[in-house]
Motif scaffolding. Structure first.
Motif, PDB file in Angstrom:
ATOM      1  N   VAL A 224      22.776  42.414  56.024  1.00 41.89           N
ATOM      2  CA  VAL A 224      23.385  42.464  57.348  1.00 41.89           C
ATOM      3  C   VAL A 224      24.820  42.983  57.285  1.00 41.89           C
ATOM      4  O   VAL A 224      25.484  42.951  56.251  1.00 41.89           O
ATOM      5  CB  VAL A 224      23.371  41.079  58.024  1.00 41.89           C
ATOM      6  CG1 VAL A 224      21.948  40.592  58.185  1.00 41.89           C
ATOM      7  CG2 VAL A 224      24.212  40.084  57.241  1.00 41.89           C
ATOM      8  N   LEU A 225      25.275  43.449  58.427  1.00 38.66           N
ATOM      9  CA  LEU A 225      26.633  43.961  58.604  1.00 38.66           C
ATOM     10  C   LEU A 225      27.246  43.277  59.817  1.00 38.66           C
ATOM     11  O   LEU A 225      26.588  43.126  60.852  1.00 38.66           O
ATOM     12  CB  LEU A 225      26.594  45.476  58.831  1.00 38.66           C
ATOM     13  CG  LEU A 225      27.890  46.150  59.293  1.00 38.66           C
ATOM     14  CD1 LEU A 225      28.884  46.226  58.141  1.00 38.66           C
ATOM     15  CD2 LEU A 225      27.607  47.552  59.830  1.00 38.66           C
TER      16      LEU A 225
ATOM     17  N   THR B  67      20.704  51.243  66.092  1.00 36.69           N
ATOM     18  CA  THR B  67      19.290  50.912  65.899  1.00 36.69           C
ATOM     19  C   THR B  67      18.849  51.159  64.462  1.00 36.69           C
ATOM     20  O   THR B  67      17.896  50.549  63.985  1.00 36.69           O
ATOM     21  CB  THR B  67      18.408  51.741  66.849  1.00 36.69           C
ATOM     22  OG1 THR B  67      18.735  53.133  66.704  1.00 36.69           O
ATOM     23  CG2 THR B  67      18.637  51.312  68.294  1.00 36.69           C
ATOM     24  N   ARG B  68      19.542  52.053  63.758  1.00 37.04           N
ATOM     25  CA  ARG B  68      19.239  52.302  62.355  1.00 37.04           C
ATOM     26  C   ARG B  68      20.302  51.643  61.483  1.00 37.04           C
ATOM     27  O   ARG B  68      21.433  51.435  61.918  1.00 37.04           O
ATOM     28  CB  ARG B  68      19.207  53.807  62.081  1.00 37.04           C
ATOM     29  CG  ARG B  68      18.080  54.541  62.807  1.00 37.04           C
ATOM     30  CD  ARG B  68      18.087  56.010  62.453  1.00 37.04           C
ATOM     31  NE  ARG B  68      17.000  56.734  63.103  1.00 37.04           N
ATOM     32  CZ  ARG B  68      16.788  58.036  62.958  1.00 37.04           C
ATOM     33  NH1 ARG B  68      17.608  58.752  62.184  1.00 37.04           N
ATOM     34  NH2 ARG B  68      15.778  58.618  63.581  1.00 37.04           N
ATOM     35  N   PRO B  69      19.964  51.331  60.223  1.00 32.67           N
ATOM     36  CA  PRO B  69      20.953  50.721  59.326  1.00 32.67           C
ATOM     37  C   PRO B  69      22.201  51.587  59.178  1.00 32.67           C
ATOM     38  O   PRO B  69      22.137  52.820  59.212  1.00 32.67           O
ATOM     39  CB  PRO B  69      20.196  50.603  58.000  1.00 32.67           C
ATOM     40  CG  PRO B  69      18.753  50.525  58.396  1.00 32.67           C
ATOM     41  CD  PRO B  69      18.633  51.427  59.600  1.00 32.67           C
ATOM     42  N   ILE B  70      23.333  50.943  59.020  1.00 29.33           N
ATOM     43  CA  ILE B  70      24.613  51.610  58.820  1.00 29.33           C
ATOM     44  C   ILE B  70      25.016  51.387  57.373  1.00 29.33           C
ATOM     45  O   ILE B  70      25.225  50.253  56.944  1.00 29.33           O
ATOM     46  CB  ILE B  70      25.684  51.031  59.770  1.00 29.33           C
ATOM     47  CG1 ILE B  70      25.224  51.168  61.225  1.00 29.33           C
ATOM     48  CG2 ILE B  70      27.024  51.718  59.561  1.00 29.33           C
ATOM     49  CD1 ILE B  70      26.070  50.385  62.209  1.00 29.33           C
ATOM     50  N   ALA B  71      25.110  52.473  56.607  1.00 29.89           N
ATOM     51  CA  ALA B  71      25.401  52.376  55.172  1.00 29.89           C
ATOM     52  C   ALA B  71      24.429  51.410  54.497  1.00 29.89           C
ATOM     53  O   ALA B  71      24.806  50.627  53.625  1.00 29.89           O
ATOM     54  CB  ALA B  71      26.846  51.940  54.953  1.00 29.89           C
ATOM     55  N   GLY B  72      23.180  51.456  54.942  1.00 30.53           N
ATOM     56  CA  GLY B  72      22.155  50.620  54.343  1.00 30.53           C
ATOM     57  C   GLY B  72      22.130  49.188  54.830  1.00 30.53           C
ATOM     58  O   GLY B  72      21.371  48.364  54.311  1.00 30.53           O
TER      59      GLY B  72
ATOM     60  N   ARG C  35      22.037  46.327  58.197  1.00 31.49           N
ATOM     61  CA  ARG C  35      21.610  46.112  59.578  1.00 31.49           C
ATOM     62  C   ARG C  35      22.702  45.369  60.344  1.00 31.49           C
ATOM     63  O   ARG C  35      23.209  44.353  59.879  1.00 31.49           O
ATOM     64  CB  ARG C  35      20.316  45.291  59.585  1.00 31.49           C
ATOM     65  CG  ARG C  35      19.832  44.870  60.962  1.00 31.49           C
ATOM     66  CD  ARG C  35      18.516  44.108  60.847  1.00 31.49           C
ATOM     67  NE  ARG C  35      18.629  42.962  59.960  1.00 31.49           N
ATOM     68  CZ  ARG C  35      19.100  41.773  60.350  1.00 31.49           C
ATOM     69  NH1 ARG C  35      19.520  41.577  61.590  1.00 31.49           N
ATOM     70  NH2 ARG C  35      19.159  40.768  59.483  1.00 31.49           N
ATOM     71  N   LEU C  36      23.072  45.893  61.513  1.00 33.96           N
ATOM     72  CA  LEU C  36      24.104  45.241  62.314  1.00 33.96           C
ATOM     73  C   LEU C  36      23.599  43.891  62.804  1.00 33.96           C
ATOM     74  O   LEU C  36      22.604  43.800  63.510  1.00 33.96           O
ATOM     75  CB  LEU C  36      24.487  46.114  63.515  1.00 33.96           C
ATOM     76  CG  LEU C  36      25.568  45.526  64.433  1.00 33.96           C
ATOM     77  CD1 LEU C  36      26.890  45.383  63.695  1.00 33.96           C
ATOM     78  CD2 LEU C  36      25.741  46.387  65.686  1.00 33.96           C
ATOM     79  N   GLU C  37      24.303  42.837  62.410  1.00 38.37           N
ATOM     80  CA  GLU C  37      23.929  41.479  62.790  1.00 38.37           C
ATOM     81  C   GLU C  37      24.690  41.027  64.031  1.00 38.37           C
ATOM     82  O   GLU C  37      24.113  40.507  64.977  1.00 38.37           O
ATOM     83  CB  GLU C  37      24.221  40.523  61.628  1.00 38.37           C
ATOM     84  CG  GLU C  37      24.009  39.054  61.937  1.00 38.37           C
ATOM     85  CD  GLU C  37      22.545  38.651  61.925  1.00 38.37           C
ATOM     86  OE1 GLU C  37      22.249  37.489  62.242  1.00 38.37           O
ATOM     87  OE2 GLU C  37      21.691  39.501  61.598  1.00 38.37           O
TER      88      GLU C  37
ATOM     89  N   VAL D  64      27.345  39.288  70.021  1.00 40.29           N
ATOM     90  CA  VAL D  64      28.748  38.899  69.854  1.00 40.29           C
ATOM     91  C   VAL D  64      28.809  37.588  69.081  1.00 40.29           C
ATOM     92  O   VAL D  64      28.318  36.557  69.540  1.00 40.29           O
ATOM     93  CB  VAL D  64      29.455  38.751  71.217  1.00 40.29           C
ATOM     94  CG1 VAL D  64      30.923  38.370  71.005  1.00 40.29           C
ATOM     95  CG2 VAL D  64      29.352  40.046  72.014  1.00 40.29           C
ATOM     96  N   GLY D  65      29.433  37.637  67.906  1.00 41.68           N
ATOM     97  CA  GLY D  65      29.518  36.449  67.074  1.00 41.68           C
ATOM     98  C   GLY D  65      30.839  35.722  67.169  1.00 41.68           C
ATOM     99  O   GLY D  65      30.944  34.550  66.796  1.00 41.68           O
ATOM    100  N   ALA D  66      31.879  36.403  67.657  1.00 37.85           N
ATOM    101  CA  ALA D  66      33.206  35.796  67.762  1.00 37.85           C
ATOM    102  C   ALA D  66      34.050  36.646  68.693  1.00 37.85           C
ATOM    103  O   ALA D  66      33.736  37.811  68.952  1.00 37.85           O
ATOM    104  CB  ALA D  66      33.870  35.684  66.391  1.00 37.85           C
TER     105      ALA D  66
END
Length: 240
Positions: free
Chosen positions: A6-7, A47-52, A54-56, A83-85
């Motif tokens: 995750v990212l 929607t696609r992985p960023i630098a491998g 997945r946006l969390e 939104v996590g924070a």
């Protein structure tokens, strides 16, 4: 097949121009941004992985000096899992800063409030962060277990370093790696400032927005590498 790691996007802005104007968008070069942006825009783009990865989730960061915007962001975080924070805004110089923070934390989504930010980069006072009223407000922030995002220019490192020295209990995050002055092609003073700030264990650095002080028409990947070399490559620098 295992799921991609995750990212967390640590610096994310949204705005609705029908609700609140963003005067900074009037500056030359910001034409592509002169529309409203919401969380769905990022969700669609990622929607696609960023630098491998997945946006969390993201850290939603204030845009303007408005407590009402902060309330809106907290309510958004309460209903949107992306939104996590939230890094919000409140008037640090107000005698009521503690009450304002308590009200924000008690309101909808208040548990998502993690830090405050003020656009110190726009303050002409070279000792703004040392003003007694500002320091009093920052102590109220620290007392509530919140942090503070430093948005400064490279010539404002001295006051940020003094803040880190005076308030070791206040978690500090350096936004945009201290805005390296790439357009000037002289990063020596900026790198010294980053290293001195990084010597304090309660300081972290966001490697973000590195082209804000570059030539927006001619910047290159090598320019960005130069901006990363200081904060990420230094022996005592930390990111996160």
């Amino acid at each position: 097949m295992s799921e991609a790691p995750v990212l967390v996007d640590a610096h994310h802005h949204v705005w609705d121009l029908d609700i609140r104007p963003q005067s900074w968008l009037d500056e030359p070069g910001h034409e592509p941004l002169r529309r409203s942006f919401g969380t769905d825009d990022l969700r669609t783009a990622a929607t696609r992985p960023i630098a491998g990865r997945r946006l969390e989730c993201t850290v939603l960061v204030q845009c303007v000096a408005s407590v009402e915007e902060t309330r809106e962001f907290l309510a958004l975080a309460d209903g949107d899992p992306l939104v996590g924070a939230v890094v919000g805004w409140a008037d640090l110089t107000s005698p009521a800063i503690g009450d304002v923070l308590d009200a924000l934390r008690a309101g909808p989504g208040g548990t998502y409030l993690r830090a405050l930010r003020h656009l110190v980069q726009g303050e002409s006072d070279a000792t703004w962060l040392q003003r007694p009223s500002v320091e009093r407000g920052l102590r109220a922030v620290a007392e509530r277990g919140l942090g503070y995002d430093l948005l400064i220019r490279d010539d404002q490192f001295p006051q940020a370093i003094r803040l880190a020295e005076r308030l070791p209990g206040l978690p500090l995050v350096l936004d945009h790696a201290g805005k390296p002055p790439i357009v000037r092609r002289d990063l020596a003073d900026w790198e010294r400032g980053v290293r001195r700030l990084a010597a304090h264990p309660h300081v972290r650095c966001k490697v973000s927005g590195l082209i804000t002080e570059a030539d927006h028409e001619k910047w290159t990947v090598d320019d960005i590498r130069a901006g990363v070399g200081g904060p990420a490559g230094g022996p005592s620098a930390r990111t996160g």
